[in-house]
Structure formats: C-alpha cells, structure tokens
Design an enzyme around this catalytic site. Structure first.
Site, PDB file in Angstrom:
ATOM      1  N   HIS A  24       0.847  -1.199   0.000  1.00 26.16           N
ATOM      2  CA  HIS A  24       0.000   0.000   0.000  1.00 26.16           C
ATOM      3  C   HIS A  24       0.883   1.251   0.000  1.00 26.16           C
ATOM      4  CE1 HIS A  24      -3.578   2.402   1.471  1.00 26.16           C
ATOM      5  NE2 HIS A  24      -2.578   3.176   1.865  1.00 26.16           N
ATOM      6  N   GLU A  25       1.869   1.267   0.882  1.00 24.78           N
ATOM      7  CA  GLU A  25       2.742   2.435   0.978  1.00 24.78           C
ATOM      8  C   GLU A  25       3.656   2.558  -0.234  1.00 24.78           C
ATOM      9  OE1 GLU A  25       2.576   4.816   3.089  1.00 24.78           O
ATOM     10  OE2 GLU A  25       1.022   3.883   4.312  1.00 24.78           O
ATOM     11  N   HIS A  28       1.967   4.306  -3.103  1.00 26.47           N
ATOM     12  CA  HIS A  28       1.952   5.767  -2.983  1.00 26.47           C
ATOM     13  C   HIS A  28       3.239   6.365  -3.547  1.00 26.47           C
ATOM     14  CE1 HIS A  28      -1.733   6.174  -0.780  1.00 26.47           C
ATOM     15  NE2 HIS A  28      -1.311   5.553   0.303  1.00 26.47           N
TER      16      HIS A  28
END
Length: 223
Positions: A24-25, A28
């Site tokens: 998820h990170e 980004h």
C-alpha cells in the site's frame, strides 16, 4: 484462550498483513514519482522489501494486540494496521492539487489488486486436490482478502490524513480544501474515537461485506 489456535492464526495472517500494508505504501511512492515527486524513491521507499516499510507499532504491535484481544474476549475484530508513511512532497508534483488524488488513491487501489490476487489463490486452493497445503493456502487467502478489503475501506474514509481525506482535498474547491485539510491534526484521535466507540466497525463492515460479495461473484468463489 487457546494459545495454539492464536499462534496458528498469527502464522496465517502475518504474510497478508505485512504485504497489504507495505505494498500500500510502496504504491503511494511509485505513483508520486510518476507524477514528479522522487522523494520516496530517493529515500529507498519504492520497494517490495517489507523491512523498508514496517512500523513496529502499526505493522506488528497493533495487529498483534487486536488478534490477542479478540481471542481473549472470544469475539471478532476488524484487523488493521499501518506502515511507516511514504514521504511525499506534494509541492513537487507537476500539478499538486490534481495529482494528489492519484497519489492518495494508489494505496487503496493496491489493496484491491492484492485482494483479487488472494481471491485467485483461494480459487486455486479450492480446486487443488486435498493435501497438507490446500487448507493453509485457503485460510491465508481468506485472510488476505479480508485484510486488504478492510485497509481499502478504512483508507478511503474522507478523513485527513487517510487517503480518502487527501482525495477529498484534491476534489474540493481551493478554499474548502484548505479548511478541510486543517482536520489532519485531529485525524488520528478521531479515528481512535470511532474505533473504540464501535462506529468504525458500523461503517466498515457493510462496505467490506459488499466488496467480498463482489469478489465471490467475480471469481466464482464458494460463499
């Protein structure tokens, strides 16, 4: 409390939790670089190595406490956590307000992709001949689907600094966006309040259940 059962559960959910949070990170950071901000890349955070993203509290302690508490109290709990936030300098994006939307949406989108991958793994597990690996794979896949859908739904809540809050800031008119962004300092306390009052579960459970039903229909999974 059955310690052996708790250990088995931790073994099953550990991999899905770590990858759900760290990828998820990383998503980004990757999208931020695509739109002009190399901050995460320069910091070595666009990586599939979980060690670069693990937060001792958010990635290990909080999910562990949630599991332990749910077993001790004999109930179900929404399993979630967080990784070290990927550094993003929104001022370095080519179009900061517009591109913020895509950078923020990348994390939940990564969770949707991972939920689909785990759904495929679950389908594979169900179609495998019964063997010592099919049941653990099925249980891990179910955990992966649930964890990623929870993180997707949680992060899309329109509350800064969650991804949904940044998406809202990107979409709102400039003056309203500036005022809404000021909620960020209170975002985490508000989130904890919603968690401990049970409101967070009331909001997330219907969203996650609907997403699970869609995956079941899409991949023709057993209900």
């Amino acid at each position: 409390m059955d310690i052996n059962s708790l250990i088995q559960t931790i073994a099953i959910v550990a991999l899905p939790v770590i990858f759900a949070i760290t990828l998820h990170e990383a998503a980004h950071g990757y999208v931020a670089r695509y739109f002009g901000d190399p901050t995460a890349w320069q910091a070595g955070r666009i990586s599939l190595n979980p060690l670069r993203h693990i937060d001792p509290v958010g990635t290990l302690l909080v999910p562990g406490l949630i599991l332990f508490t749910s077993y001790a109290l004999g109930g179900d709990a929404i399993l979630f956590g967080w990784a070290k936030p990927v550094p993003v300098d929104f001022s370095r994006l080519r179009n900061p307000k517009k591109d913020m939307l895509w950078v923020a949406a990348a994390g939940p989108a990564a969770n949707v992709v991972m939920a689909c991958i785990w759904a495929l793994c679950l389908k594979l597990a169900w179609e495998m001949p019964l063997n010592p690996y099919s049941l653990p794979l099925a249980e891990m896949s179910k955990a992966g689907i649930n964890i990623n859908l929870v993180l997707m739904a949680l992060n899309l809540l329109p509350l800064p600094p969650l991804d949904g809050g940044r998406i809202a800031v990107s979409l709102l008119p400039h003056r309203a966006a500036c005022k809404f962004a000021q909620l960020e300092r209170w975002g985490f306390p508000i989130l904890l309040l919603l968690l401990f009052t049970g409101v967070l579960s009331m909001v997330l459970v219907p969203i996650v259940s609907l997403a699970q039903a869609l995956l079941v229909a899409l991949f023709q999974l057993p209900g």
